[in-house]
Design a protein around this motif. Structure first.
Motif, short mmCIF file in Angstrom:
data_model
loop_
_atom_site.label_atom_id
_atom_site.label_comp_id
_atom_site.label_asym_id
_atom_site.label_seq_id
_atom_site.Cartn_x
_atom_site.Cartn_y
_atom_site.Cartn_z
N ALA A 15 0.88 -1.24 -0.06
CA ALA A 15 -0.18 0.04 -0.05
C ALA A 15 0.82 1.22 0.13
CB ALA A 15 -0.93 -0.13 1.08
N LEU A 16 2.00 1.29 0.86
CA LEU A 16 2.60 2.47 0.97
C LEU A 16 3.44 2.67 -0.45
CD1 LEU A 16 4.32 1.59 4.28
CD2 LEU A 16 2.86 3.78 3.55
N TYR A 17 3.87 1.58 -1.12
CA TYR A 17 4.53 1.56 -2.61
C TYR A 17 3.57 2.19 -3.57
CZ TYR A 17 5.34 -0.35 -7.06
OH TYR A 17 5.68 -0.70 -8.44
N ILE A 18 2.31 1.70 -3.42
CA ILE A 18 1.50 2.19 -4.52
C ILE A 18 1.04 3.75 -4.37
CG2 ILE A 18 -1.02 2.13 -5.14
CD1 ILE A 18 -0.81 -0.85 -5.16
N GLN A 19 1.18 4.09 -2.97
CA GLN A 19 0.95 5.66 -2.58
C GLN A 19 2.26 6.48 -3.03
OE1 GLN A 19 -1.54 6.26 1.11
NE2 GLN A 19 -0.85 4.15 1.27
N GLY A 20 3.42 5.74 -3.36
CA GLY A 20 4.41 6.52 -3.66
C GLY A 20 5.37 6.98 -2.49
N PHE A 21 5.34 6.31 -1.47
CA PHE A 21 5.86 6.44 -0.07
C PHE A 21 7.23 5.67 -0.06
CE2 PHE A 21 1.67 8.14 1.44
CZ PHE A 21 1.95 9.45 1.20
N ILE A 22 7.37 4.46 -0.58
CA ILE A 22 8.15 3.60 -0.35
C ILE A 22 8.65 3.11 -1.78
CG2 ILE A 22 8.12 3.26 2.14
CD1 ILE A 22 7.31 0.27 1.20
N SER A 23 9.73 2.60 -1.78
CA SER A 23 9.89 1.89 -3.44
C SER A 23 9.34 0.39 -3.27
CB SER A 23 11.58 1.66 -3.34
OG SER A 23 12.04 0.79 -2.54
N TYR A 24 9.73 -0.32 -4.43
CA TYR A 24 8.89 -1.59 -4.53
C TYR A 24 9.50 -2.66 -3.44
CZ TYR A 24 6.97 -5.71 -7.06
OH TYR A 24 6.30 -6.96 -7.41
N PRO A 25 8.42 -3.17 -2.70
CA PRO A 25 8.83 -3.96 -1.61
C PRO A 25 9.35 -5.36 -1.88
CG PRO A 25 6.45 -3.78 -1.61
CD PRO A 25 6.98 -2.94 -3.12
N ARG A 26 9.30 -5.70 -3.15
CA ARG A 26 9.67 -7.33 -3.28
C ARG A 26 11.25 -7.08 -4.05
NH1 ARG A 26 4.02 -7.47 -4.33
NH2 ARG A 26 3.05 -8.64 -2.47
N THR A 27 12.11 -7.34 -3.42
CA THR A 27 13.48 -7.38 -3.99
C THR A 27 14.38 -8.25 -3.25
OG1 THR A 27 15.20 -6.05 -4.28
CG2 THR A 27 13.92 -5.47 -2.56
N ASP A 28 15.49 -8.98 -3.95
CA ASP A 28 16.45 -9.67 -3.29
C ASP A 28 17.54 -8.76 -3.04
OD1 ASP A 28 14.89 -12.01 -3.07
OD2 ASP A 28 15.56 -12.49 -5.24
N ASN A 29 17.59 -7.58 -3.55
CA ASN A 29 18.79 -6.72 -3.64
C ASN A 29 19.07 -6.06 -2.17
OD1 ASN A 29 20.99 -5.22 -4.46
ND2 ASN A 29 19.93 -4.06 -6.18
N THR A 30 20.38 -6.06 -1.86
CA THR A 30 20.79 -5.52 -0.35
C THR A 30 21.99 -4.37 -0.80
OG1 THR A 30 22.23 -7.38 -0.02
CG2 THR A 30 20.11 -7.36 1.02
N VAL A 31 22.17 -3.85 -2.03
CA VAL A 31 23.25 -2.96 -2.60
C VAL A 31 22.32 -2.02 -3.08
CG1 VAL A 31 25.37 -2.80 -3.66
CG2 VAL A 31 24.83 -4.90 -2.61
N TYR A 32 22.69 -0.72 -2.74
CA TYR A 32 21.96 0.54 -3.33
C TYR A 32 22.88 0.78 -4.73
CZ TYR A 32 20.08 1.77 0.92
OH TYR A 32 19.48 1.83 2.18
N SER A 33 22.15 0.88 -5.78
CA SER A 33 22.81 1.13 -7.15
C SER A 33 23.49 2.44 -7.03
CB SER A 33 21.64 0.93 -8.36
OG SER A 33 22.23 1.50 -9.41
N ASP A 34 24.58 2.47 -8.22
CA ASP A 34 25.20 3.74 -8.24
C ASP A 34 24.52 4.64 -8.91
OD1 ASP A 34 27.48 2.56 -7.27
OD2 ASP A 34 28.35 1.74 -9.14
#
Length: 753
Positions: free
Chosen positions: A304-323
């Motif tokens: 719900a927070l993702y769809i409202q634009g408050f957080i990024s997509y919550p289904r991810t395996d990534n633990t490294v911020y992209s450059d």
């Protein structure tokens, strides 16, 4: 016309609003809301799906459990069936006019498949339509505008990987569920669910419970001394042996201990506590679980927070911020509002170097706060999750927390004792992320050679404890380590175990039904209960997504594995049936009848209603009522007064009802009924002071709605011919004697009270 397809209605509305600067018109197409605008001479129409708008199924013939053997499902045809008729009709109508289609669903395996399903519907009536794809990780103006300025191609390999999962899970789940349910005689709503991911997960829980069952509890003793330190500060030290397995050994030691302690060693050191890594789905669920959120509710709120634009997509395996992420700009968003103090401290740093986890992927970044939310914009639960994401994001840029630790040793009558202390010197990342912070363990100032007074000696009786059960967060992490399920499905698997009454409580405790199913599978079809098979298929699906192998090859491999499994199942069908039914019977045992000593069990009447009955019937007629709906789960908690196990009731889509001891519950109900009856009688006494009102009261038993001549005769045969006799009879007893439902009798009693 340009048709843009989002995964959900609210996402379509937000994307349309961003791309049109809010200048959109809402138009209903076949009962579905769409958002339309005219831009640069081109008409754009945005439509939201409802997730999957079609599903996979077998042709109707295969749905007959009695006529079609479970094994036949393994190689049966699979068809696609619409589940959202209005959306499908709207897509066909709009797709016919479209010159271009853009898929704007979530970018992952499931989202790609959802988009391709919609595209296939359109291509059936408009095969030459041009189509493309947009990728985004947050529904914010910058992300959406960038996505639509940099369109890409649909990843059909990724969609095939999602499709293969649907096929495999349908075939495995349907065929094995049918076989096991028929063998156990559990049909209808109470069927025994078996699945490719679900069953190995359940096996983890059952195997852990078996460890606990087999664990040998042993008594041991711990020896402590209370010392008086400098400035009169008391503190406790422990004997270095930690555990004593013989009580007489401790007693001997206590008898020789004097009242003076000498400090023999003091070691002070500095320990650094590293900042946490960025949130991926598993890390997020684990953290949310420690705050009391179930994985399912945490993901629902995050979505719900993702769809409202408050957080990024919550289904991810990534633990490294992209450059490519402008991390400083992301923090600057919070330089005003409730997180201002934290953001300003980070922005004062010359460089921002976030922590890095071990998993790095290219589909989505770790979960981060995408925009500033006001507390008034969110409900309490949403704000807790949002704040958790914001604080974790900040913590990944912070310095380590610094602790000063002290380890000291003491001599009391030549026996060695020790104590440790810790003090937070620099909060570091813990200032930003205060969850589950360890407390200071302070010791007074001390030096080697100091002589301290022993104020008291304490011996604590303890027992070894069995291994802990899986909490939901820990189970999610274990599933990830073993390759069971995906970031998008693991929390759904756990929810299914609860809804099927395989587990209850948190930490998760298996029911006897779970024991029965897993023991039968482990003995006669062990492949389905082990993670290796599921992990192998998951790896194959990853290879489909990467374009290394075709989908059909993996589907064929899974069918061969399943056919091999069915050979073992059918060979041992009679033993499986015997094993399952014996185990399921145990799950119905509530305790011992206080009247005759026989077993009390969950039973069903001839008409299908259920109750707790005595196996000594008809000699013993003791019984207790049960709720009409929901699955009854017998726990291992025993009522001290009645010797009955507490029960829980699980109803689909509702909160689990902890009914407790059924006898206590029934007694409480009877008391409340009596209180209500007395209140009603007092009320009637006031209302019926006039003879006119008295004449209006129910006088004969046949005056009660629902009691006709035949029913009155039934009641008369068991000694109930007057209203007073009906009111004073026990409804359960009366129901047994007359074969009239308990609920009917209760309704009649309440109508005349």
């Amino acid at each position: 016309m340009h048709l843009i397809i989002a995964e959900k209605h609210i996402a379509a509305k937000r994307i349309a609003s961003i791309l049109s600067a809010g200048k959109i018109s809402q138009v209903r197409v076949n009962g579905v809301d769409t958002y339309q605008l005219q831009a640069e001479g081109e008409k754009k129409i945005f439509i939201g799906l409802s997730g999957h708008i079609v599903k996979l199924d077998f042709p109707r013939f295969y749905n007959n459990w009695q006529k079609v053997e479970a094994k036949e499902l393994v190689d049966a045809d699979i068809i696609t069936v619409p589940t959202e008729a209005r959306i499908v009709a709207a897509l066909k109508k709009l797709g016919k006019e479209a010159t271009r289609v853009t898929i704007a669903t979530d970018y992952d395996r499931e989202g790609e498949l959802i988009g391709v399903e919609a595209l296939n519907i359109i291509r059936e009536i408009n095969p030459d339509v041009h189509f493309d794809r947009v990728h985004y990780s947050a529904i914010t103006p910058k992300e959406i505008i960038d996505a639509f300025e940099n369109v890409s191609n649909i990843d059909f390999d990724l969609a095939d990987a999602g499709h293969s999962r649907q096929v495999i899970d349908l075939v495995w789940g349907a065929s094995l569920t049918r076989f096991i349910s028929l063998a156990a005689g559990r049909l209808g709503k109470l069927f025994l669910s078996v699945g490719r991911v679900q069953s190995p997960t359940l096996a983890l829980i059952v195997d852990k419970e078996k460890e606990r069952d087999n664990f040998e509890i042993k008594p041991y003793w711990e020896l402590y001394a209370q010392l008086k330190g400098r400035k009169g500060i008391d503190f406790t030290v422990q004997h270095v042996n930690r555990r004593f397995w013989e009580k007489n050994e401790v007693e001997t030691l206590v008898s020789k201990l004097g009242n003076v302690a000498f400090i023999t060693e003091v070691v002070t050191s500095i320990k650094k506590d590293k900042p946490p890594i960025p949130f991926n789905t598993t890390e997020f669920i684990t953290a949310a679980s420690s705050l009391g959120f179930t994985p399912a509710s945490a993901m629902r709120i995050a979505e719900a927070l993702y769809i409202q634009g408050f957080i990024s997509y919550p289904r991810t395996d990534n633990t490294v911020y992209s450059d490519t992420l402008d991390l400083r700009a992301m923090i600057e968003v919070f330089a005003r509002g409730p997180f201002k103090e934290y953001a300003e401290k980070l922005l004062a740093k010359e460089t921002l170097e976030p922590t890095r986890g071990k998993k790095e992927t290219t589909d989505h970044p770790p979960i981060y706060p995408a925009s500033l939310a006001k507390k008034s914009e969110l409900n309490e639960q949403e704000w807790k999750i949002y704040e958790l994401v914001v604080r974790r994001f900040f913590a990944t840029f912070a310095e380590p927390a610094v602790w000063e630790t002290i380890k000291a040793k003491f001599d009391i009558s030549s026996e060695e004792f020790s104590a440790t202390g810790a003090r937070l010197v620099e909060a570091g990342w813990r200032w930003y992320y205060p969850y589950n912070a360890p407390e200071d363990r302070l010791l007074p100032a001390m030096e080697e050679g100091d002589e301290l007074q022993v104020k008291g000696i304490e011996v604590q009786d303890k027992e070894t404890q069995p291994p802990g059960r899986y909490g939901q967060g820990r189970l999610i992490r274990t599933m990830e380590e073993l390759g069971l399920g995906t970031k998008a499905t693991r929390h759904e698997i756990i929810s299914k175990l609860y809804s099927r009454a395989y587990v209850h409580g948190n930490p998760l405790q298996p029911t006897r039904t779970a024991y029965a199913v897993i023991e039968a599978l482990e003995k006669y079809a062990p492949t389905i209960s082990k993670p290796e098979m599921t992990s192998r298929l998951e790896a194959d699906m990853d290879r489909i997504a990467e374009g290394q192998i075709p989908e059909e090859e993996v589907l064929q491999e899974s069918r061969e594995m399943l056919n091999s499994m069915f050979n073992d199942l059918e060979k041992n069908k009679d033993k499986i049936t015997e094993s399952l039914r014996a185990g399921l019977r145990e799950d119905k045992v509530i305790g011992t009848c206080s009247k005759c000593g026989s077993v009390l069990m969950v039973m069903r009447s001839k008409k299908g209603s259920r109750f707790i009955g005595c196996q000594g019937y008809p000699e013993c007629s003791f019984s207790l009522p049960l709720p009409r709906s929901g699955q009854v789960v017998v726990t291992d908690k025993l009522c001290e007064e009645h010797g009955l196990y507490h029960i829980r009731v699980i109803a689909q889509g509702k909160r689990t009802w902890n009914l407790g001891c059924p006898h206590c519950n029934f007694n409480d109900w009877q008391r409340s009924q009596q209180e209500n009856k007395e209140e009603a009688q007092e009320k009637n006494a006031v209302e019926n002071t006039s003879s006119e009102k008295m004449g209006k009261r129910t006088k004969k038993i046949t005056d009660i709605k629902g009691i006709g001549k035949i029913t009155a005769e039934k009641l008369d045969n068991v000694g109930v011919s007057k209203i007073e006799e009906l009111i004073n009879r026990d409804p359960e007893e009366l129901a047994k004697l007359t074969n009239i439902s308990i609920n009917k009798i209760k309704e009649w009693q309440e109508s005349v009270v």
